[in-house]
Motif scaffolding. Structure first.
Motif, PDB file in Angstrom:
ATOM      1  N   ALA A  28     -31.007 -45.300  15.119  1.00  0.00           N
ATOM      2  CA  ALA A  28     -29.760 -45.570  14.406  1.00  0.00           C
ATOM      3  C   ALA A  28     -29.962 -45.468  12.898  1.00  0.00           C
ATOM      4  N   GLU A  29     -31.091 -45.981  12.429  1.00  0.00           N
ATOM      5  CA  GLU A  29     -31.377 -45.917  10.993  1.00  0.00           C
ATOM      6  C   GLU A  29     -31.635 -44.481  10.535  1.00  0.00           C
ATOM      7  N   GLU A  30     -32.274 -43.694  11.403  1.00  0.00           N
ATOM      8  CA  GLU A  30     -32.497 -42.285  11.082  1.00  0.00           C
ATOM      9  C   GLU A  30     -31.170 -41.552  10.889  1.00  0.00           C
ATOM     10  N   ALA A  31     -30.134 -42.017  11.608  1.00  0.00           N
ATOM     11  CA  ALA A  31     -28.814 -41.398  11.499  1.00  0.00           C
ATOM     12  C   ALA A  31     -27.979 -41.999  10.368  1.00  0.00           C
ATOM     13  N   GLY A  32     -28.596 -42.917   9.608  1.00  0.00           N
ATOM     14  CA  GLY A  32     -27.922 -43.442   8.425  1.00  0.00           C
ATOM     15  C   GLY A  32     -27.257 -44.790   8.578  1.00  0.00           C
ATOM     16  N   ALA A  33     -27.416 -45.455   9.710  1.00  0.00           N
ATOM     17  CA  ALA A  33     -26.772 -46.745   9.929  1.00  0.00           C
ATOM     18  C   ALA A  33     -27.500 -47.867   9.204  1.00  0.00           C
ATOM     19  N   GLU A  34     -26.737 -48.836   8.768  1.00  0.00           N
ATOM     20  CA  GLU A  34     -27.296 -50.099   8.266  1.00  0.00           C
ATOM     21  C   GLU A  34     -27.431 -51.026   9.474  1.00  0.00           C
ATOM     22  N   THR A  35     -28.607 -51.587   9.695  1.00  0.00           N
ATOM     23  CA  THR A  35     -28.831 -52.366  10.913  1.00  0.00           C
ATOM     24  C   THR A  35     -29.352 -53.768  10.599  1.00  0.00           C
ATOM     25  N   GLU A  36     -29.096 -54.662  11.538  1.00  0.00           N
ATOM     26  CA  GLU A  36     -29.621 -56.028  11.461  1.00  0.00           C
ATOM     27  C   GLU A  36     -29.828 -56.532  12.880  1.00  0.00           C
ATOM     28  N   ASN A  37     -30.947 -57.193  13.113  1.00  0.00           N
ATOM     29  CA  ASN A  37     -31.246 -57.767  14.417  1.00  0.00           C
ATOM     30  C   ASN A  37     -31.337 -59.280  14.276  1.00  0.00           C
ATOM     31  N   ILE A  38     -30.435 -59.999  14.912  1.00  0.00           N
ATOM     32  CA  ILE A  38     -30.352 -61.453  14.800  1.00  0.00           C
ATOM     33  C   ILE A  38     -30.852 -62.084  16.094  1.00  0.00           C
ATOM     34  N   PHE A  39     -31.821 -62.979  15.982  1.00  0.00           N
ATOM     35  CA  PHE A  39     -32.393 -63.649  17.154  1.00  0.00           C
ATOM     36  C   PHE A  39     -31.659 -64.976  17.370  1.00  0.00           C
ATOM     37  N   LEU A  40     -30.831 -65.005  18.389  1.00  0.00           N
ATOM     38  CA  LEU A  40     -29.971 -66.168  18.616  1.00  0.00           C
ATOM     39  C   LEU A  40     -30.763 -67.434  18.913  1.00  0.00           C
ATOM     40  N   ILE A  41     -31.933 -67.286  19.536  1.00  0.00           N
ATOM     41  CA  ILE A  41     -32.739 -68.448  19.884  1.00  0.00           C
ATOM     42  C   ILE A  41     -33.238 -69.171  18.630  1.00  0.00           C
ATOM     43  N   GLU A  42     -33.254 -68.461  17.503  1.00  0.00           N
ATOM     44  CA  GLU A  42     -33.705 -69.054  16.242  1.00  0.00           C
ATOM     45  C   GLU A  42     -32.566 -69.724  15.484  1.00  0.00           C
ATOM     46  N   LYS A  43     -31.358 -69.615  16.003  1.00  0.00           N
ATOM     47  CA  LYS A  43     -30.183 -70.154  15.331  1.00  0.00           C
ATOM     48  C   LYS A  43     -29.723 -71.464  15.984  1.00  0.00           C
ATOM     49  N   LYS A  44     -29.081 -72.282  15.191  1.00  0.00           N
ATOM     50  CA  LYS A  44     -28.477 -73.500  15.712  1.00  0.00           C
ATOM     51  C   LYS A  44     -27.047 -73.171  16.136  1.00  0.00           C
ATOM     52  N   ILE A  45     -26.835 -73.102  17.445  1.00  0.00           N
ATOM     53  CA  ILE A  45     -25.516 -72.750  17.983  1.00  0.00           C
ATOM     54  C   ILE A  45     -25.150 -73.795  19.045  1.00  0.00           C
ATOM     55  N   GLY A  46     -24.222 -74.661  18.703  1.00  0.00           N
ATOM     56  CA  GLY A  46     -23.803 -75.698  19.635  1.00  0.00           C
ATOM     57  C   GLY A  46     -22.911 -75.127  20.734  1.00  0.00           C
ATOM     58  N   TYR A  47     -22.709 -75.916  21.761  1.00  0.00           N
ATOM     59  CA  TYR A  47     -21.849 -75.493  22.866  1.00  0.00           C
ATOM     60  C   TYR A  47     -20.374 -75.616  22.482  1.00  0.00           C
ATOM     61  N   CYS A  48     -19.565 -74.665  22.937  1.00  0.00           N
ATOM     62  CA  CYS A  48     -18.117 -74.762  22.776  1.00  0.00           C
ATOM     63  C   CYS A  48     -17.623 -76.018  23.485  1.00  0.00           C
ATOM     64  N   LYS A  49     -16.761 -76.779  22.828  1.00  0.00           N
ATOM     65  CA  LYS A  49     -16.242 -78.021  23.407  1.00  0.00           C
ATOM     66  C   LYS A  49     -14.944 -77.815  24.179  1.00  0.00           C
ATOM     67  N   GLY A  50     -14.381 -76.604  24.095  1.00  0.00           N
ATOM     68  CA  GLY A  50     -13.174 -76.304  24.855  1.00  0.00           C
ATOM     69  C   GLY A  50     -11.943 -77.083  24.410  1.00  0.00           C
ATOM     70  N   LYS A  51     -11.918 -77.497  23.157  1.00  0.00           N
ATOM     71  CA  LYS A  51     -10.771 -78.283  22.664  1.00  0.00           C
ATOM     72  C   LYS A  51      -9.712 -77.409  21.983  1.00  0.00           C
ATOM     73  N   PHE A  52      -9.979 -76.121  21.865  1.00  0.00           N
ATOM     74  CA  PHE A  52      -9.053 -75.161  21.249  1.00  0.00           C
ATOM     75  C   PHE A  52      -8.760 -75.450  19.781  1.00  0.00           C
ATOM     76  N   GLU A  53      -9.655 -76.193  19.124  1.00  0.00           N
ATOM     77  CA  GLU A  53      -9.435 -76.504  17.710  1.00  0.00           C
ATOM     78  C   GLU A  53      -9.522 -75.253  16.844  1.00  0.00           C
ATOM     79  N   CYS A  54     -10.293 -74.241  17.301  1.00  0.00           N
ATOM     80  CA  CYS A  54     -10.400 -72.991  16.536  1.00  0.00           C
ATOM     81  C   CYS A  54      -9.104 -72.200  16.582  1.00  0.00           C
ATOM     82  N   TRP A  55      -8.205 -72.565  17.467  1.00  0.00           N
ATOM     83  CA  TRP A  55      -6.891 -71.927  17.557  1.00  0.00           C
ATOM     84  C   TRP A  55      -5.789 -72.791  16.947  1.00  0.00           C
TER      85      TRP A  55
END
Length: 243
Positions: A28-55
């Motif tokens: 992809a980079e050879e073809a000119g793309a800007e790339t990023e690889n994010i490792f989710l296991i290294e991030k703090k990501i809580g569980y969705c609470k299903g309260k629809f507050e984001c809506w």
């Protein structure tokens, strides 16, 4: 073009999926793309609470304050979002499922009928990234990915976008034999095809039939993979056996 990989392996930087992702991104980079690889296991990501507050309470933004504050904008700003993960018991692993659940703010709460007569939530953004999948399974064969493939097809539909590439690799543990004199040229050929896939996706927004066929070919016969795989399991069992 911006390609963001969201790597959802519990093994993080040690997983077999990463070997596939690295080669794909080289192309992809050879073809000119800007790339990023994010490792989710290294991030703090809580569980969705299903309260629809984001809506309702904070439209378009989750009320949970964690690393999704940064990851959600990265997802939205990408041209192609690559979901990369191994198969765990026929489906995506928990860390990846948790991430996809937390993408709910990119949609609106309102229901609508799609062009197939099915129903989904309306879109919040005019355009969301196209989706690609890179995955490996320890067992040989492409049937290991049937559930995962359906999941990402449905996810693309839910997000009003396209699933533009699916790269699935059975025999995942074969990557551990990269220094084996017999496997090295076979793995080298497969990695070259992965780089080709990365270039094609950037240049054409899809993979050619030829590249897809090459990616799906077995690297070694299934019978041979199973034989040596079972021998390795026996060796590890004896090595770790507690007297």
């Amino acid at each position: 073009m911006k390609i963001t990989v969201f790597s959802g392996s519990h093994k993080g930087r040690e997983g077999n999926t990463l070997i596939m992702v690295d080669e794909f991104l080289k192309g992809a980079e050879e073809a000119g793309a800007e790339t990023e690889n994010i490792f989710l296991i290294e991030k703090k990501i809580g569980y969705c609470k299903g309260k629809f507050e984001c809506w309702l309470k904070t439209p378009g933004s989750c009320t949970i304050r964690d690393d999704m504050d940064d990851l959600l904008p990265k997802f939205v700003a990408s041209d192609i979002a690559v979901f990369a993960c191994p198969v765990y018991f026929d489906n995506i692993p928990a860390v990846m499922k948790n991430f996809t659940d937390r993408l709910a703010p990119v949609l609106l709460p309102h229901f609508e009928e799609d062009e197939m007569g099915e129903y989904r939530h309306a879109k919040r953004y005019e355009k969301l990234p196209k989706i690609a999948v890179i995955s490996n399974a320890g067992l040989p064969g492409q049937t290991n990915f049937e559930v995962e493939s359906l999941f990402f097809k449905r996810l693309a539909r839910t997000f009003h976008t396209e699933l533009v590439a699916e790269i699935y690799r059975g025999e995942g543990e074969i990557f551990r034999g990269k220094n084996n004199i017999m496997l090295k040229p076979l793995l080298g050929k497969y990695k070259k095809t992965l780089r080709c896939a990365g270039r094609e996706l950037v240049e054409n927004q899809t993979l050619s039939e030829k590249t897809t066929r090459e990616l799906e070919k077995s690297i070694v016969p299934a019978s041979l993979y199973i034989k040596f795989g079972n021998e390795e399991w026996d060796r590890l069992y004896q090595e770790n056996k507690v007297d």
